[in-house]
Design a protein around this motif. Structure first.
Motif, mmCIF file in Angstrom:
data_model
loop_
_atom_site.group_PDB
_atom_site.id
_atom_site.type_symbol
_atom_site.label_atom_id
_atom_site.label_comp_id
_atom_site.label_asym_id
_atom_site.label_seq_id
_atom_site.Cartn_x
_atom_site.Cartn_y
_atom_site.Cartn_z
ATOM 1 N N ALA A 131 0.974 -1.260 0.256
ATOM 2 C CA ALA A 131 -0.048 0.090 0.127
ATOM 3 C C ALA A 131 0.374 1.138 0.028
ATOM 4 N N LEU A 132 2.086 1.460 0.775
ATOM 5 C CA LEU A 132 2.923 2.278 1.016
ATOM 6 C C LEU A 132 4.161 2.443 -0.818
ATOM 7 N N HIS A 133 3.110 1.896 -1.348
ATOM 8 C CA HIS A 133 4.212 2.584 -2.566
ATOM 9 C C HIS A 133 4.465 3.247 -3.617
ATOM 10 N N ASP A 134 3.009 4.248 -2.825
ATOM 11 C CA ASP A 134 2.934 5.748 -3.765
ATOM 12 C C ASP A 134 2.227 6.601 -2.282
ATOM 13 N N LEU A 135 3.821 6.478 -1.783
ATOM 14 C CA LEU A 135 3.485 7.397 0.032
ATOM 15 C C LEU A 135 4.144 8.844 -1.193
ATOM 16 N N GLY A 136 5.470 8.273 -1.674
ATOM 17 C CA GLY A 136 6.017 9.692 -2.401
ATOM 18 C C GLY A 136 5.461 10.542 -3.626
ATOM 19 N N GLU A 164 1.333 10.368 8.694
ATOM 20 C CA GLU A 164 -0.087 10.036 8.908
ATOM 21 C C GLU A 164 -0.566 8.856 7.926
ATOM 22 N N LEU A 165 -0.201 8.660 7.297
ATOM 23 C CA LEU A 165 -0.580 7.765 5.834
ATOM 24 C C LEU A 165 -0.060 6.476 6.540
ATOM 25 N N VAL A 166 1.050 6.751 7.039
ATOM 26 C CA VAL A 166 1.688 5.785 6.975
ATOM 27 C C VAL A 166 1.058 4.323 8.312
ATOM 28 N N GLU A 167 0.936 5.453 9.273
ATOM 29 C CA GLU A 167 0.245 5.134 10.784
ATOM 30 C C GLU A 167 -1.455 4.113 10.257
ATOM 31 N N ALA A 168 -2.067 5.732 9.427
ATOM 32 C CA ALA A 168 -3.144 5.304 9.145
ATOM 33 C C ALA A 168 -3.310 3.632 8.074
ATOM 34 N N VAL A 169 -1.609 3.520 7.532
ATOM 35 C CA VAL A 169 -2.282 1.908 6.539
ATOM 36 C C VAL A 169 -1.820 0.611 7.870
ATOM 37 N N LEU A 222 -4.967 -0.133 9.973
ATOM 38 C CA LEU A 222 -5.770 -0.826 9.131
ATOM 39 C C LEU A 222 -5.345 -1.608 9.023
ATOM 40 N N PHE A 223 -4.590 -2.295 8.335
ATOM 41 C CA PHE A 223 -3.991 -3.856 8.701
ATOM 42 C C PHE A 223 -4.124 -4.589 9.505
ATOM 43 N N GLY A 224 -3.314 -3.547 10.459
ATOM 44 C CA GLY A 224 -2.845 -4.816 11.592
ATOM 45 C C GLY A 224 -1.485 -5.046 11.934
#
Length: 909
Positions: free
Chosen positions: A73-78, A174-179, A182-184
């Motif tokens: 999911a974090l592939h597009d963090l950039g 924030e995005l990293v923490e949300a992901v 979500l997936f635990g």
């Protein structure tokens, strides 16, 4: 977790083409791609999921899933950066309103590079939970999802303006923490490994890119406004992902047969034909009993012993025992690929699996294959009419070159498999496609030192990726055999295993069995030496069929094939002999027809003419199931002479002509007056030369000549192994003239030196090996696929084979006044091809490859019409402009002859 308004404002996709303001939130897209990855893995065999778990240090996939999906999911963090958010005006304005600003317009930087940098270097929960090397490699793997890995210099060049600091770092965290939430994916159950390893890297990179292709399509994932509950959104995204996989034909990967069948009950064609096992097939079945880990089978057996059926059966057993996801069969040429495609389609259809099987043909002329076209039509019709659920089809989505290796089953050239280990765009997708699969490599003896080294690298990667391999040849030199076994992890190689034989490598352990070749297939050949010149050859060829029978003439160059055909043409016509010519220098559509005609006449079920002669080149010696009564062959390396001889009396026939009492192999160039033969300059027609040493190594030709010159016959298979070992082994040959021995000794250092150079060049060409850390290097120059970038300098191309530079051309006839004709259609070279797919396809079907240096240089200088450059079929093709069927380029005049194909003449003056 409640998202800030800034995080919700980030856009990941927009409809910039329509410019209607529609957009898709970044976090939604990240979850879409994770959902696609999860759906893909849910349809993979369990063993594929276990491999991902092992990569991350878990005992089972359920525990690995949270962290694996989070990383993908974090592939597009950039994309949460000024460099990306500034690319679309409405989106840029919205994020500015939320306090995500930039001082001046940022430079463009691929967002994947920024993803990698942000994941590696910034403070977020991943930094505390994961070992540094693991995080760095995982960031690299997901960051290169658009095809190219970032070099250290490219990462260092990303500045604060493009990356964004302060509020940008906060929103990325924030995005990293949300992901993770979500997936635990919590720190208490973080991956326990310190690094990914080569196979783990490529597995993660390949799956991320594959999932991103699907998750980025508006056809599957329409734009959705920001939602409050990410859990609900993800569940809906997962349902969409499964629907998308249904639409592209990505079905659950199941074994072809759930129950294990003994060999004699396996149906090998669509009619359910079975065979009693031969000794080779019994040997393979015995070695695969109780197989518990990925396996290499190296089969050395005479031509016609049933190696293909043994490979198909081996795949069935390996798939059932190991959970392999499918099979790819790699051949030396397009012609052999076409022949194997038909056999593979029949085998898959005969297995009768309830779920349709996807089968792709992978080579540059796949569009010309009628069988493949029919499978593509089946896929289109599937489900539209009652009962239209075919056993085998070819889904459109996988027909794209980049995606074809993802298909469950495939047949094609070895080049398509080797592209996985070369540093070109999206090579990791190809690598992923070959993972947890059975890869069959046929005719492995047919490659030069450079390509052979690439095949060894491929075997090392297949071993690391958990794939099995079945490698087949009539025979191999000892050095070559040992290199292949060691490439797949063999700890040692047994000595003195009698031929024919099968080696098995599993977990570093090596087993070997020899078996008795089928006694019904033993052939005693009479060996007849002939000069290279046609004065004696032509009468002998005609005499061989004077009272009936089918003769093959296999020569070493296209030019010599054309000349021999010309010399035979008049006398053959006068005597009522059917004369055919087959080589690679025909327009593709014509070559396909010729290939089908040759198989239709001389194949196993062929309509054999009463009297016929086929003249051809090396395309006749590899994998084509052809059968002749008599053969004439140019002198070539011993293994290739034997391979050609394998087309003599190949099938048990009751309809041979009465005069064909015994198979005869005539070797042209074996009868020479001088003790030291000249294979390069011996003239046999005025102004014409042999050039055999430009095709084959001089030392090997001399050793073959020395071994065959005194022989009156050959026993197959008994003579195969000792002859090949004598030619390629290190020892001196006994009983030969001193001058010939001296010539061999003089030529040997050049061969050895060239071999070292070719292996060194190959070692620089591939992406490294999986177990020594060399895979970590990022090539300074990403090499380009030759088929996609014909204008690139040769040094920048990812070559699967060495040889002269070549280009694809389409012969077009200049009618004057800017009008041209090809395939019966008139057109202008500068005319737009938009909406004219039928014309483009007709032109493409006439393409052929040329490698003559002056032609290549002149055509490259002239360039391609803009309309061709912009068309997916023609973008790699150059027009070969002919007037009256001829054209001059450099020092060469070319002629397109309806019978001979493309003929080269020396320019006059």
């Amino acid at each position: 977790m409640r998202l800030s308004e800034a995080a919700k404002a980030l856009w990941g996709k927009s409809d910039r083409e329509r410019d209607d303001g529609a957009w898709h939130p970044l976090l939604h897209h990240m979850l879409d791609v994770a959902a696609c990855a999860e759906a893909i893995l849910e349809r993979e065999p369990r063993r594929t999921r276990e491999l991902y778990a092992r990569d991350l240090g878990y005992a089972d996939y359920a525990r690995a899933r949270p962290w694996l999906l989070s990383l993908i999911a974090l592939h597009d963090l950039g994309k949460a950066s000024p460099a990306f958010q500034a690319l679309w005006g409405p989106g840029a304005a919205r994020v500015r309103e939320q306090g995500l600003t930039w001082r001046k317009e940022p430079e463009y930087v691929p967002h994947g590079f920024i993803s990698q940098l942000a994941l590696e270097e910034e403070e977020h929960p991943l930094r505390a939970a994961l070992a540094y090397d693991l995080l760095r490699q995982a960031a690299d793997a997901v960051g290169c999802h658009h095809g190219l890995r970032a070099s250290p210099a490219e990462l260092e060049a990303v500045g604060d303006l493009e990356l964004g600091s302060g509020p940008w770092q906060a929103v990325r965290r924030e995005l990293v923490e949300a992901v993770l939430e979500l997936f635990g994916a919590g720190p208490e159950d973080a991956p326990g490994v310190s690094e990914l390893g080569g196979a783990g890297f490529y597995r993660l990179a390949g799956l991320t890119s594959f999932a991103d292709w699907i998750g980025s399509s508006q056809d599957f994932f329409g734009f959705v406004a920001p939602v409050g509950c990410l859990g609900s959104y993800y569940r809906e995204a997962l349902a969409k992902a499964h629907a998308a996989l249904d639409r592209i034909g990505w079905r659950e990967r199941r074994p072809l047969r759930p129950e294990k069948l003994p060999f004699e009950q396996v149906p090998f064609d669509k009619k359910g034909k079975t065979y009693a096992p031969r000794p080779l097939q019994r040997a393979v079945a015995g070695l695969l009993e109780g197989c518990g880990e990925p396996t290499l089978l190296l089969i050395e057996a005479p031509m016609g012993e049933g190696k293909t059926e043994a490979a198909f059966y081996g795949h069935l057993r390996l798939q059932q025992d190991l959970g392999h996801r499918g099979m790819y069969v790699a051949l030396p040429t397009r012609a052999t690929g076409n022949a194997m495609f038909e056999r593979t389609a029949g085998f898959l259809e005969g297995m009768g699996r309830s779920e349709p099987v996807d089968l792709q043909l992978l080579h540059g002329a796949a569009l010309l294959n009628d069988g493949y076209a029919q499978l593509r039509l089946r896929a289109v019709d599937e489900g539209k009419t009652p009962g239209s659920r075919p056993a085998v089809s070819a889904q459109e989505w996988f027909s794209s070159k980049k995606r074809a290796q993802l298909s469950e089953y495939g047949v094609g050239t070895i080049d398509q498999a080797l592209l996985a280990v070369l540093p070109l765009k999206h090579n990791f997708v190809r690598m992923w496609g070959l993972g947890n699969r059975t890869v069959v490599i046929d005719e492995v003896h047919a490659y030069d030192t450079y390509t052979s080294r690439l095949i060894e690298a491929l075997l090392s990667w297949l071993y690391a990726l958990g794939s099995s391999a079945i490698v087949m040849s009539a025979t191999l030199p000892k050095e070559r055999r040992e290199a292949l076994l060691r490439a797949y992890g063999a700890g040692g190689v047994p000595e003195s295993v009698p031929y024919p034989r099968v080696f098995k490598v599993a977990g570093g352990r090596v087993e070997a069995v020899s078996f008795e070749a089928d006694p019904n297939r033993r052939v005693a050949l009479r060996l007849q030496a002939l000069p290279a010149g046609f004065a004696q050859v032509v009468p002998e060829v005609l005499a061989s069929v004077a009272e009936g029978g089918c003769t093959a003439c296999i020569v070493n160059t296209v030019e010599r094939a054309q000349q021999l055909y010309r010399a035979l043409e008049g006398p053959a016509r006068a005597q009522g002999v059917e004369l055919l010519l087959f080589h690679a220098r025909y327009p593709a559509e014509q070559r396909q027809r010729l290939e089908e005609g040759v198989l239709g006449l001389f194949g196993k079920q062929g309509r054999r003419p009463a009297r016929a002669v086929l003249v051809g080149t090396q395309v006749l010696e590899q994998s084509l199931d052809l059968d002749f009564d008599v053969m004439f062959t140019d002198l070539a390396p011993a293994d290739l002479v034997l391979q050609r001889a394998g087309r003599l009396w190949r099938h048990d026939r009751a309809d041979r002509a009465p005069n064909q009492a015994r198979p005869v192999l005539h070797v042209m160039g074996l009868a020479q007056e001088a003790e030291v033969p000249d294979f390069q300059h011996a003239e046999y027609l005025p102004g014409k030369k042999l050039y055999w040493e430009s095709v084959y190594d001089r030392a090997i030709l001399l050793r073959t000549y020395a071994l065959l010159r005194e022989r009156a016959g050959l026993e197959l298979p008994g003579d195969i192994d000792p002859l090949v070992e004598a030619v390629y082994g290190p020892g001196l040959l006994r009983g030969i003239p001193e001058s010939l021995e001296a010539a061999i000794l003089e030529a040997t250092p050049a061969r050895e030196n060239q071999g070292r150079q070719d292996r060194a060049q190959a070692a620089q060409a591939f992406v490294g090996l999986p177990f020594d850390g060399s895979w970590l290097r990022v090539p300074a120059l990403e090499q380009h696929d030759p088929e996609e970038n014909p204008e690139k300098h040769r040094a920048l191309l990812a070559a699967t084979r060495l040889g002269d530079p070549s280009v694809s051309v389409i012969p077009v006839h200049d009618l004057g006044g800017g009008s041209f004709e090809c395939a019966g259609v008139r057109f202008g070279l500068e005319e737009s091809l938009e909406g004219r797919w039928c014309l483009a396809k007709k032109l493409y079907l006439q393409n052929l490859s040329i490698s003559r240096a002056d032609l290549v240089a002149e055509l490259s200088k002239a360039g391609r019409p803009r309309s061709w450059q912009e068309h997916p079929l023609l973008r790699n093709c150059y027009p070969l402009v002919l007037k009256g069927g001829r054209a001059g380029y450099g020092n060469t005049e070319v002629e397109l002859d309806a019978t001979l194909g493309l003929v080269y003449h020396k320019q006059k003056g």
